[in-house]
Design a protein around this motif. Structure first.
Motif, PDB file in Angstrom:
ATOM      1  N   GLY A  91       0.791  -1.195   0.061  1.00 15.82           N
ATOM      2  CA  GLY A  91       0.041   0.064  -0.023  1.00 15.82           C
ATOM      3  C   GLY A  91       0.774   1.179  -0.137  1.00 15.82           C
ATOM      4  O   GLY A  91       0.596   2.336  -0.770  1.00 15.82           O
ATOM      5  N   ALA A  92       1.787   1.339   0.597  1.00 14.17           N
ATOM      6  CA  ALA A  92       2.891   2.349   0.810  1.00 14.17           C
ATOM      7  C   ALA A  92       3.385   2.717  -0.545  1.00 14.17           C
ATOM      8  O   ALA A  92       3.461   3.590  -1.114  1.00 14.17           O
ATOM      9  CB  ALA A  92       3.894   2.262   1.654  1.00 14.17           C
ATOM     10  N   TRP A  93       3.931   1.482  -1.342  1.00  7.18           N
ATOM     11  CA  TRP A  93       4.315   1.584  -2.524  1.00  7.18           C
ATOM     12  C   TRP A  93       3.433   2.247  -3.657  1.00  7.18           C
ATOM     13  O   TRP A  93       3.586   2.717  -4.489  1.00  7.18           O
ATOM     14  CB  TRP A  93       4.889   0.383  -2.915  1.00  7.18           C
ATOM     15  CG  TRP A  93       6.355  -0.177  -2.547  1.00  7.18           C
ATOM     16  CD1 TRP A  93       6.423  -1.093  -1.662  1.00  7.18           C
ATOM     17  CD2 TRP A  93       7.391   0.283  -2.983  1.00  7.18           C
ATOM     18  NE1 TRP A  93       7.761  -0.895  -1.211  1.00  7.18           N
ATOM     19  CE2 TRP A  93       8.564  -0.298  -2.220  1.00  7.18           C
ATOM     20  CE3 TRP A  93       8.093   1.236  -4.065  1.00  7.18           C
ATOM     21  CZ2 TRP A  93       9.847  -0.040  -2.187  1.00  7.18           C
ATOM     22  CZ3 TRP A  93       9.271   1.580  -3.972  1.00  7.18           C
ATOM     23  CH2 TRP A  93      10.139   0.749  -3.371  1.00  7.18           C
ATOM     24  N   TYR A  94       2.088   1.701  -3.390  1.00 11.48           N
ATOM     25  CA  TYR A  94       1.001   2.025  -4.254  1.00 11.48           C
ATOM     26  C   TYR A  94       1.109   3.809  -4.045  1.00 11.48           C
ATOM     27  O   TYR A  94       0.758   4.474  -5.095  1.00 11.48           O
ATOM     28  CB  TYR A  94      -0.358   1.618  -3.825  1.00 11.48           C
ATOM     29  CG  TYR A  94      -1.686   1.992  -4.334  1.00 11.48           C
ATOM     30  CD1 TYR A  94      -2.228   1.968  -5.511  1.00 11.48           C
ATOM     31  CD2 TYR A  94      -2.312   2.916  -3.522  1.00 11.48           C
ATOM     32  CE1 TYR A  94      -3.232   2.456  -6.138  1.00 11.48           C
ATOM     33  CE2 TYR A  94      -3.584   3.744  -3.846  1.00 11.48           C
ATOM     34  CZ  TYR A  94      -3.804   3.335  -5.365  1.00 11.48           C
ATOM     35  OH  TYR A  94      -5.054   3.789  -5.779  1.00 11.48           O
ATOM     36  N   ASN A  95       0.946   4.353  -2.691  1.00  5.33           N
ATOM     37  CA  ASN A  95       0.692   5.562  -2.698  1.00  5.33           C
ATOM     38  C   ASN A  95       2.047   6.465  -2.971  1.00  5.33           C
ATOM     39  O   ASN A  95       1.667   7.418  -3.560  1.00  5.33           O
ATOM     40  CB  ASN A  95       0.627   5.869  -0.945  1.00  5.33           C
ATOM     41  CG  ASN A  95      -0.779   5.448  -0.416  1.00  5.33           C
ATOM     42  OD1 ASN A  95      -1.627   5.290  -1.127  1.00  5.33           O
ATOM     43  ND2 ASN A  95      -0.690   5.221   0.962  1.00  5.33           N
ATOM     44  N   HIS A 113       4.674   1.351  -9.132  1.00  6.84           N
ATOM     45  CA  HIS A 113       3.747   0.398  -9.339  1.00  6.84           C
ATOM     46  C   HIS A 113       4.128  -0.826  -9.553  1.00  6.84           C
ATOM     47  O   HIS A 113       3.421  -1.720  -8.913  1.00  6.84           O
ATOM     48  CB  HIS A 113       3.047   1.034 -10.789  1.00  6.84           C
ATOM     49  CG  HIS A 113       2.524   2.504 -10.634  1.00  6.84           C
ATOM     50  ND1 HIS A 113       1.616   2.705  -9.539  1.00  6.84           N
ATOM     51  CD2 HIS A 113       2.198   3.375 -11.643  1.00  6.84           C
ATOM     52  CE1 HIS A 113       1.317   3.971  -9.790  1.00  6.84           C
ATOM     53  NE2 HIS A 113       1.637   4.370 -10.965  1.00  6.84           N
ATOM     54  N   ASP A 114       5.270  -1.111 -10.208  1.00  8.16           N
ATOM     55  CA  ASP A 114       5.888  -2.605 -10.303  1.00  8.16           C
ATOM     56  C   ASP A 114       5.984  -3.085  -9.078  1.00  8.16           C
ATOM     57  O   ASP A 114       5.878  -4.169  -8.863  1.00  8.16           O
ATOM     58  CB  ASP A 114       6.946  -2.405 -11.064  1.00  8.16           C
ATOM     59  CG  ASP A 114       7.177  -2.537 -12.582  1.00  8.16           C
ATOM     60  OD1 ASP A 114       5.952  -2.685 -13.218  1.00  8.16           O
ATOM     61  OD2 ASP A 114       7.872  -2.214 -13.291  1.00  8.16           O
ATOM     62  N   LYS A 115       6.302  -2.649  -8.038  1.00  5.78           N
ATOM     63  CA  LYS A 115       6.880  -3.040  -6.701  1.00  5.78           C
ATOM     64  C   LYS A 115       5.686  -3.374  -6.071  1.00  5.78           C
ATOM     65  O   LYS A 115       5.612  -4.279  -5.373  1.00  5.78           O
ATOM     66  CB  LYS A 115       7.848  -1.918  -5.821  1.00  5.78           C
ATOM     67  CG  LYS A 115       8.348  -2.369  -4.959  1.00  5.78           C
ATOM     68  CD  LYS A 115       9.348  -3.551  -4.992  1.00  5.78           C
ATOM     69  CE  LYS A 115       9.703  -4.046  -3.464  1.00  5.78           C
ATOM     70  NZ  LYS A 115      10.803  -5.122  -3.895  1.00  5.78           N
ATOM     71  N   ASN A 120       1.890  -7.584  -4.007  1.00  4.10           N
ATOM     72  CA  ASN A 120       0.678  -7.880  -3.884  1.00  4.10           C
ATOM     73  C   ASN A 120       0.065  -7.908  -5.163  1.00  4.10           C
ATOM     74  O   ASN A 120      -0.462  -6.775  -5.573  1.00  4.10           O
ATOM     75  CB  ASN A 120      -0.253  -7.081  -2.796  1.00  4.10           C
ATOM     76  CG  ASN A 120      -1.409  -7.334  -2.688  1.00  4.10           C
ATOM     77  OD1 ASN A 120      -2.227  -8.580  -3.226  1.00  4.10           O
ATOM     78  ND2 ASN A 120      -2.206  -6.673  -1.920  1.00  4.10           N
ATOM     79  N   PRO A 121      -0.120  -9.051  -5.842  1.00  7.65           N
ATOM     80  CA  PRO A 121      -0.679  -9.223  -7.436  1.00  7.65           C
ATOM     81  C   PRO A 121      -2.184  -8.870  -7.269  1.00  7.65           C
ATOM     82  O   PRO A 121      -2.446  -8.822  -8.322  1.00  7.65           O
ATOM     83  CB  PRO A 121      -0.446 -10.626  -7.625  1.00  7.65           C
ATOM     84  CG  PRO A 121       0.775 -11.043  -6.750  1.00  7.65           C
ATOM     85  CD  PRO A 121       0.555 -10.267  -5.426  1.00  7.65           C
ATOM     86  N   ASN A 129      -2.863   2.054 -13.093  1.00  3.75           N
ATOM     87  CA  ASN A 129      -2.180   3.255 -12.820  1.00  3.75           C
ATOM     88  C   ASN A 129      -0.887   2.906 -13.445  1.00  3.75           C
ATOM     89  O   ASN A 129      -0.505   4.081 -13.882  1.00  3.75           O
ATOM     90  CB  ASN A 129      -2.148   3.484 -11.351  1.00  3.75           C
ATOM     91  CG  ASN A 129      -3.463   3.928 -10.764  1.00  3.75           C
ATOM     92  OD1 ASN A 129      -4.082   4.386 -11.323  1.00  3.75           O
ATOM     93  ND2 ASN A 129      -3.458   3.520  -9.478  1.00  3.75           N
ATOM     94  N   LYS A 130       0.038   2.036 -13.438  1.00  9.08           N
ATOM     95  CA  LYS A 130       1.202   1.886 -14.127  1.00  9.08           C
ATOM     96  C   LYS A 130       0.791   2.045 -15.581  1.00  9.08           C
ATOM     97  O   LYS A 130       1.578   2.799 -16.255  1.00  9.08           O
ATOM     98  CB  LYS A 130       1.769   0.434 -13.904  1.00  9.08           C
ATOM     99  CG  LYS A 130       3.158   0.388 -14.133  1.00  9.08           C
ATOM    100  CD  LYS A 130       3.746  -1.066 -14.604  1.00  9.08           C
ATOM    101  CE  LYS A 130       5.034  -0.929 -14.950  1.00  9.08           C
ATOM    102  NZ  LYS A 130       5.575  -2.592 -15.191  1.00  9.08           N
TER     103      LYS A 130
END
Length: 255
Positions: A91-95, A113-115, A120-121, A129-130
């Protein structure tokens, strides 16, 4: 207190009993977020962080709230701190990816986004978003891969089907683009963008009358859709219907 229910009152009471309870401050922030009192949310998360500086959930949630407030530089800082504390926080990578995207740092956003997807697939929105970030960076083949990932996770994701169609059209792969737009329309017949996208593909293969029909449907769904008005004008112009085309261009300019 306006908008505060019994569970929220209990959270506030817990803070009164123990003002140094970081979890109580975190819970207060969550409760206030649901009430859309976002500035107070930040204050609560900051208090939790003051008590427990390595509280990754507070940093994570603070970044999400700062995104909501469109304070993207601060959101990026909070996301980075959450990741330093807990590197596997998808979630932090998402943010972080969202913040970077909003700041126009598309390549870095793509990496985030990749991370998030790697961790979490099930982050279907991350594939979308990516893909959007990659389009802005004109990395179209990679964008298709990202939209395909999002569709694999959620086959009913009509926005990813639409965006995939847009990219395929950009690459001149008209037949595949048409299939993607049709799928988006099948999933959401009220999605004006997909109807307009279908029109663009039909125009590209010389089916101007059918393109106009698709643009008309997009305009019916969204009368203020400037792009659909403009594209309809293009198709009308190709048919030699110049007066009608002119009216479409004028309408597009007004919107």
């Amino acid at each position: 207190m306006l908008g505060v229910n019994s569970s929220t009152t209990a959270i506030f009471k817990a803070i009164e009993i123990d003002p140094d309870d970081a979890t109580a401050w975190l819970n207060k922030g969550l409760a206030l977020y649901n009430l859309e009192r976002f500035e107070e949310v930040i204050t609560s998360y900051d208090k939790a962080i003051e008590i427990k500086p390595d509280y990754d959930k507070s940093w994570h949630n603070k970044s999400a709230t700062l995104i909501k407030l469109e304070r993207f530089e601060e959101a990026l800082t909070s996301s980075n701190t959450a990741i330093e504390i807990k590197p596997d926080d998808a979630g932090a990578w998402y943010n972080k990816g969202i913040s970077l995207e909003k700041l126009g740092r598309h390549e870095e956003a793509s990496i985030s986004h990749d991370k998030a997807i790697e961790l979490n697939p099930e982050y279907a929105s991350e594939g979308y978003n990516k893909g959007i970030a990659l389009i802005k960076f004109e990395r179209f083949e990679e964008a298709i891969i990202s939209f395909n990932k999002a569709i694999e996770i959620d086959p009913d994701d009509f926005e990813s089907w639409y965006c995939k169609g847009v990219v395929l059209e950009e690459l001149g792969r008209h037949e595949e683009a048409s299939i993607s737009h049709d799928k988006a329309i099948e999933l959401n017949p009220e999605y004006a963008e997909a109807w307009s996208g279908k029109g663009t593909t039909l125009d590209s293969i010389g089916k101007y009358e059918e393109a106009i029909t698709s643009y008309d449907k997009a305009i019916e769904l969204n009368p203020d859709y400037a792009g659909a008005w403009y594209n309809k004008g293009i198709s009308l112009e190709k048919l030699g219907r110049y007066e009608e085309a002119k009216k479409c261009f004028e309408k597009s300019d007004q919107l």
